[in-house]
Scaffold this motif. Sequence first.
Motif, PDB file in Angstrom:
ATOM      1  N   ASP A   1       0.873  -1.175   0.000  1.00  0.00           N
ATOM      2  CA  ASP A   1       0.000   0.000   0.000  1.00  0.00           C
ATOM      3  C   ASP A   1       0.908   1.223   0.000  1.00  0.00           C
ATOM      4  N   LEU A   2       0.914   1.951  -1.100  1.00  0.00           N
ATOM      5  CA  LEU A   2       1.858   3.057  -1.254  1.00  0.00           C
ATOM      6  C   LEU A   2       1.518   4.266  -0.392  1.00  0.00           C
ATOM      7  N   THR A   3       0.387   4.240   0.283  1.00  0.00           N
ATOM      8  CA  THR A   3       0.077   5.332   1.210  1.00  0.00           C
ATOM      9  C   THR A   3       0.718   5.088   2.577  1.00  0.00           C
ATOM     10  N   LYS A   4       1.372   3.913   2.748  1.00  0.00           N
ATOM     11  CA  LYS A   4       1.987   3.565   4.027  1.00  0.00           C
ATOM     12  C   LYS A   4       3.481   3.297   3.835  1.00  0.00           C
ATOM     13  N   GLU A   5       4.187   3.236   4.941  1.00  0.00           N
ATOM     14  CA  GLU A   5       5.622   3.011   4.919  1.00  0.00           C
ATOM     15  C   GLU A   5       5.945   1.611   4.410  1.00  0.00           C
ATOM     16  N   VAL A   6       6.946   1.513   3.522  1.00  0.00           N
ATOM     17  CA  VAL A   6       7.409   0.233   2.987  1.00  0.00           C
ATOM     18  C   VAL A   6       8.675  -0.163   3.744  1.00  0.00           C
ATOM     19  N   ARG A   7       8.657  -1.341   4.380  1.00  0.00           N
ATOM     20  CA  ARG A   7       9.793  -1.811   5.180  1.00  0.00           C
ATOM     21  C   ARG A   7      10.233  -3.187   4.694  1.00  0.00           C
ATOM     22  N   VAL A   8      11.536  -3.315   4.426  1.00  0.00           N
ATOM     23  CA  VAL A   8      12.106  -4.548   3.879  1.00  0.00           C
ATOM     24  C   VAL A   8      13.389  -4.887   4.627  1.00  0.00           C
ATOM     25  N   ARG A   9      13.567  -6.169   4.993  1.00  0.00           N
ATOM     26  CA  ARG A   9      14.791  -6.666   5.613  1.00  0.00           C
ATOM     27  C   ARG A   9      15.270  -7.898   4.846  1.00  0.00           C
ATOM     28  N   VAL A  10      16.605  -8.035   4.697  1.00  0.00           N
ATOM     29  CA  VAL A  10      17.151  -9.198   3.999  1.00  0.00           C
ATOM     30  C   VAL A  10      18.317  -9.774   4.807  1.00  0.00           C
ATOM     31  N   TYR A  11      18.295 -11.105   5.038  1.00  0.00           N
ATOM     32  CA  TYR A  11      19.354 -11.842   5.718  1.00  0.00           C
ATOM     33  C   TYR A  11      20.070 -12.737   4.695  1.00  0.00           C
ATOM     34  N   THR A  12      21.271 -13.184   5.066  1.00  0.00           N
ATOM     35  CA  THR A  12      22.001 -14.185   4.283  1.00  0.00           C
ATOM     36  C   THR A  12      21.946 -15.529   5.001  1.00  0.00           C
ATOM     37  N   LEU A  13      21.780 -16.610   4.236  1.00  0.00           N
ATOM     38  CA  LEU A  13      21.808 -17.973   4.767  1.00  0.00           C
ATOM     39  C   LEU A  13      22.930 -18.735   4.072  1.00  0.00           C
ATOM     40  N   LEU A  14      23.790 -19.417   4.845  1.00  0.00           N
ATOM     41  CA  LEU A  14      24.942 -20.119   4.285  1.00  0.00           C
ATOM     42  C   LEU A  14      24.959 -21.559   4.791  1.00  0.00           C
ATOM     43  N   LYS A  15      25.255 -22.482   3.894  1.00  0.00           N
ATOM     44  CA  LYS A  15      25.355 -23.898   4.258  1.00  0.00           C
ATOM     45  C   LYS A  15      26.486 -24.529   3.450  1.00  0.00           C
ATOM     46  N   GLY A  16      27.414 -25.221   4.128  1.00  0.00           N
ATOM     47  CA  GLY A  16      28.518 -25.842   3.428  1.00  0.00           C
ATOM     48  C   GLY A  16      29.548 -26.398   4.392  1.00  0.00           C
ATOM     49  N   PRO A  17      30.764 -26.689   3.885  1.00  0.00           N
ATOM     50  CA  PRO A  17      31.819 -27.269   4.739  1.00  0.00           C
ATOM     51  C   PRO A  17      32.166 -26.380   5.931  1.00  0.00           C
ATOM     52  N   CYS A  18      32.109 -25.075   5.728  1.00  0.00           N
ATOM     53  CA  CYS A  18      32.483 -24.151   6.807  1.00  0.00           C
ATOM     54  C   CYS A  18      31.421 -24.050   7.895  1.00  0.00           C
ATOM     55  N   THR A  19      30.233 -24.586   7.646  1.00  0.00           N
ATOM     56  CA  THR A  19      29.164 -24.533   8.658  1.00  0.00           C
ATOM     57  C   THR A  19      28.795 -25.929   9.145  1.00  0.00           C
ATOM     58  N   ASN A  20      29.696 -26.904   8.868  1.00  0.00           N
ATOM     59  CA  ASN A  20      29.450 -28.300   9.264  1.00  0.00           C
ATOM     60  C   ASN A  20      28.147 -28.854   8.687  1.00  0.00           C
ATOM     61  N   GLY A  21      27.795 -28.387   7.494  1.00  0.00           N
ATOM     62  CA  GLY A  21      26.591 -28.878   6.829  1.00  0.00           C
ATOM     63  C   GLY A  21      25.305 -28.276   7.343  1.00  0.00           C
ATOM     64  N   LEU A  22      25.390 -27.350   8.313  1.00  0.00           N
ATOM     65  CA  LEU A  22      24.194 -26.699   8.844  1.00  0.00           C
ATOM     66  C   LEU A  22      23.988 -25.349   8.154  1.00  0.00           C
ATOM     67  N   GLU A  23      22.715 -24.960   8.024  1.00  0.00           N
ATOM     68  CA  GLU A  23      22.418 -23.660   7.428  1.00  0.00           C
ATOM     69  C   GLU A  23      22.452 -22.600   8.525  1.00  0.00           C
ATOM     70  N   VAL A  24      23.324 -21.609   8.321  1.00  0.00           N
ATOM     71  CA  VAL A  24      23.521 -20.554   9.308  1.00  0.00           C
ATOM     72  C   VAL A  24      23.025 -19.237   8.727  1.00  0.00           C
ATOM     73  N   MET A  25      22.246 -18.504   9.530  1.00  0.00           N
ATOM     74  CA  MET A  25      21.720 -17.216   9.088  1.00  0.00           C
ATOM     75  C   MET A  25      22.529 -16.077   9.700  1.00  0.00           C
ATOM     76  N   SER A  26      22.730 -15.042   8.918  1.00  0.00           N
ATOM     77  CA  SER A  26      23.460 -13.883   9.426  1.00  0.00           C
ATOM     78  C   SER A  26      22.743 -13.304  10.640  1.00  0.00           C
ATOM     79  N   SER A  27      23.523 -12.873  11.622  1.00  0.00           N
ATOM     80  CA  SER A  27      22.927 -12.307  12.837  1.00  0.00           C
ATOM     81  C   SER A  27      22.381 -10.914  12.596  1.00  0.00           C
ATOM     82  N   ARG A  28      22.864 -10.282  11.536  1.00  0.00           N
ATOM     83  CA  ARG A  28      22.385  -8.942  11.192  1.00  0.00           C
ATOM     84  C   ARG A  28      21.620  -8.981   9.866  1.00  0.00           C
ATOM     85  N   TYR A  29      20.864  -7.969   9.615  1.00  0.00           N
ATOM     86  CA  TYR A  29      20.131  -7.854   8.353  1.00  0.00           C
ATOM     87  C   TYR A  29      20.349  -6.467   7.767  1.00  0.00           C
TER      88      TYR A  29
END
Length: 361
Positions: free
Chosen positions: A96-124
């Motif tokens: 609704d363009l008559t109201k404030e638009v708020r968007v947040r984006v995080y990163t998710l990483l999964k691989g050898p450096c995370t022991n196969g677990l998906e880790v989300m960034s603590s900040r956005y």
Amino acid sequence: MIVGKLLFTVRATLMLLLLDQSRGLECQQITVDPPEDVMIFDPGQLGFLQIHWKPPLSLLHATESHKRFQLEYFNTFQDSWTAIRTTKTTYSALFDLTKEVRVRVYTLLKGPCTNGLEVMSSRYTEVVKTPVSSGVEGTMVQNFTCIFHKMEYIECNWEKGPVQPVNSQQSLYYWHMELGQVEECPEYIVSNGVRHGCNFTWKSLPDFTDINFCVNGSSPEGPLLPAYLYLQIQNYVKPASTKKLYLQTDADKQLKLHWEDPDGRVPRHCLQWEVEHSQERTNGSHLVEKSLTREMMLTKFPMYGTKRNCFRVRCQMHKYCATDSFWSDWSQWTCHINKKKNGDGKKWNAVKVMPKDGKKS
């Protein structure tokens, strides 16, 4: 031969150690940072905005890891946060363009450096876009509603705002995914020179698709405040009322009611029916009961001492075809008055033979 195999084994072991050490150093240098350069782009589609972002530079060399992103945006129509996860770096959502638009984006990483677990960034990374629309206070339209009559045509109506400057005029614009650009109302509903609605053909607005609307306007005092709305037309169907009901009684005193399909394009399998049964007793009392059915017929055993039984029906789209819908208008009453049987033990009453008010038609 044995010495050669031994040398090969030693070299392979050293290479694995070096690879593990290199991977360890790489993992020490990797941090799960939030995305960068988050931007909101308005392509002029009445609130359907595009959101873009880039992966963090800190993960540029994390080629063996799987990267995803979590996008959160405040849904101004539902007054709550919505979250989605995607491997893409772009997403489109309705605001609704008559109201404030708020968007947040995080990163998710999964691989050898995370022991196969998906880790989300603590900040956005967050972007907030304040509304830029302006207009005369109190001029935003109210009570915007649409009805998809018989699935044949759509009628949208609105009411003027608390403040209505003299000689002001509203305009309706709409957009959906099948349109290349925003279009204006094809046929305004006008009373006393003032627009208060718009008519659409059933072909102009597709079902199961978000239709974006904007009602704005102009006046000698300045622009009117715009209103942004959206809907899916299959949730606003109002079927036609049923015109023909038939009532039969048989030797065991059962009342058998059936009726015909209403006019229009609403599929029979999408309808559910409400039947209202009114019983007038010989002692002057009345009993009214309602029941829901997916069938187009109903059998009733009248109570002992009933002088007259009357029925009427109405219908609406059921939940398997639409999230919501309007009830049709009620049909006319069809009544049966207890009297002596004919020779074959049966008697028939059709619609309008004996309406509830007792007047013959």
